[in-house]
Design an enzyme around this catalytic site. Structure first.
Site, PDB file in Angstrom:
ATOM      1  N   LYS A  89      37.099  53.509  42.233  1.00 25.74           N
ATOM      2  CA  LYS A  89      38.363  52.912  42.682  1.00 25.74           C
ATOM      3  C   LYS A  89      39.530  53.546  41.935  1.00 25.74           C
ATOM      4  O   LYS A  89      39.522  53.622  40.694  1.00 25.74           O
ATOM      5  CB  LYS A  89      38.378  51.415  42.378  1.00 25.74           C
ATOM      6  CG  LYS A  89      37.905  50.540  43.513  1.00 25.74           C
ATOM      7  CD  LYS A  89      38.126  49.097  43.110  1.00 25.74           C
ATOM      8  CE  LYS A  89      37.843  48.145  44.226  1.00 25.74           C
ATOM      9  NZ  LYS A  89      38.008  46.753  43.800  1.00 25.74           N
TER      10      LYS A  89
HETATM   11  C1  E4P Z   1      39.191  44.227  46.057  1.00 24.39           C
HETATM   12  O1  E4P Z   1      38.526  45.243  46.057  1.00 24.39           O
HETATM   13  C2  E4P Z   1      39.610  43.566  44.812  1.00 24.39           C
HETATM   14  O2  E4P Z   1      38.551  43.668  43.902  1.00 24.39           O
HETATM   15  C3  E4P Z   1      39.909  42.096  44.920  1.00 24.39           C
HETATM   16  O3  E4P Z   1      39.522  41.601  46.172  1.00 24.39           O
HETATM   17  C4  E4P Z   1      41.287  41.699  44.491  1.00 24.39           C
HETATM   18  O4  E4P Z   1      41.442  40.346  44.719  1.00 24.39           O
HETATM   19  P1  E4P Z   1      42.501  39.421  43.990  1.00 24.39           P
HETATM   20  O5  E4P Z   1      43.777  39.470  44.776  1.00 24.39           O
HETATM   21  O6  E4P Z   1      41.858  38.076  44.039  1.00 24.39           O
HETATM   22  O7  E4P Z   1      42.671  39.946  42.593  1.00 24.39           O
END
Ligand code: E4P
Length: 224
Positions: A89
């Site tokens: 990522k």
């Molecule tokens: C997606 O890949 C992220 O890990 C995650 O869904 C972010 O979510 P949040 O807005 O709850 O931090």
């Protein structure tokens, strides 16, 4: 591959893998902290290898923790060696809108043959550019978009149309789930994948009227 689990918790991953309903796992530094990972990069490596092995051959996303271009590339190259099913990522840009990230994405996908998940995106236009840069996955944060007062479904429909029309390879992941309803609604809107928290995935299975119905069957079975 419609449902990924958005967690670093081994017990939760194991539970839903055994049910056969998840096809991948996504993490980020916040999720790893919430999943009790400690010990710096060694702790991240240990947990990532454990998850990757548990879900193999399904993909695991691990996020770089470095914001400088060389640092990101070096970490991506290192993390991707931990297991064959790990993808990396990288955020769409830095905290001050630094523009180095897409160049790193393009380089990692094309020169180093590493699968990249471009993350922390709030709009179809960001996803479109990440997709053009060569990202394997583009992650839109649905719940955060909705919390800003926009409907993320509009963004999902637009990015799916663009990816299909221009024959781009990226798969759309919608994360940041906030309600059980999000999963089916976002998939129906055109997301390839929704990454969902364990709590909400459990909420998708359990229904109060199903509980009552099952109890009725069990009670009546005793009368036969
Ligand atoms: C997606 O890949 C992220 O890990 C995650 O869904 C972010 O979510 P949040 O807005 O709850 O931090």
């Amino acid at each position: 591959m419609p449902i990924f689990l958005d967690t670093g918790n081994i017990d939760e991953i194991e539970k839903f893998m055994k049910m056969g309903i998840i096809r991948g796992v996504t993490t980020n530094p916040t999720i790893l902290v919430k999943s009790s990972v400690t010990g710096g990069m060694d702790g991240v490596k240990q947990r990532a290898i454990e998850i990757a092995k548990l879900i193999d051959p399904y993909p695991l996303s691990v996020e770089v923790t470095n914001n400088d271009p060389d640092g990101m590339i070096n970490q991506a190259r290192e993390f991707s060696q931990w297991a064959n099913n790990i993808n990396i990522k990288i955020t769409i840009h830095g905290p001050d809108g630094e523009l180095d990230n897409l160049e790193a994405v393009h380089k990692l996908e094309n020169e180093y043959n590493i699968r990249i998940n471009v993350t922390a995106m709030m709009s179809a236009q960001q996803c479109f550019l990440a997709s053009l840069a060569g990202a394997t996955f583009v992650s839109l944060f649905g719940g955060r978009v909705n919390n800003m007062g926009y409907n993320c479904i509009d963004e999902i429909q637009k990015i799916r149309l663009l990816i299909d029309n221009f024959d781009l390879k990226s798969k759309i992941i919608i994360g940041s789930t906030r309600e059980v309803l999000n999963v089916v609604e976002w998939l129906a809107a055109g997301a390839h994948i929704v990454t969902v928290t364990p709590h909400l995935l459990e909420g998708m299975i359990i229904h109060p009227y199903s509980k009552e119905t099952v109890q009725q069957f069990l009670d009546d079975a005793k009368k036969i």
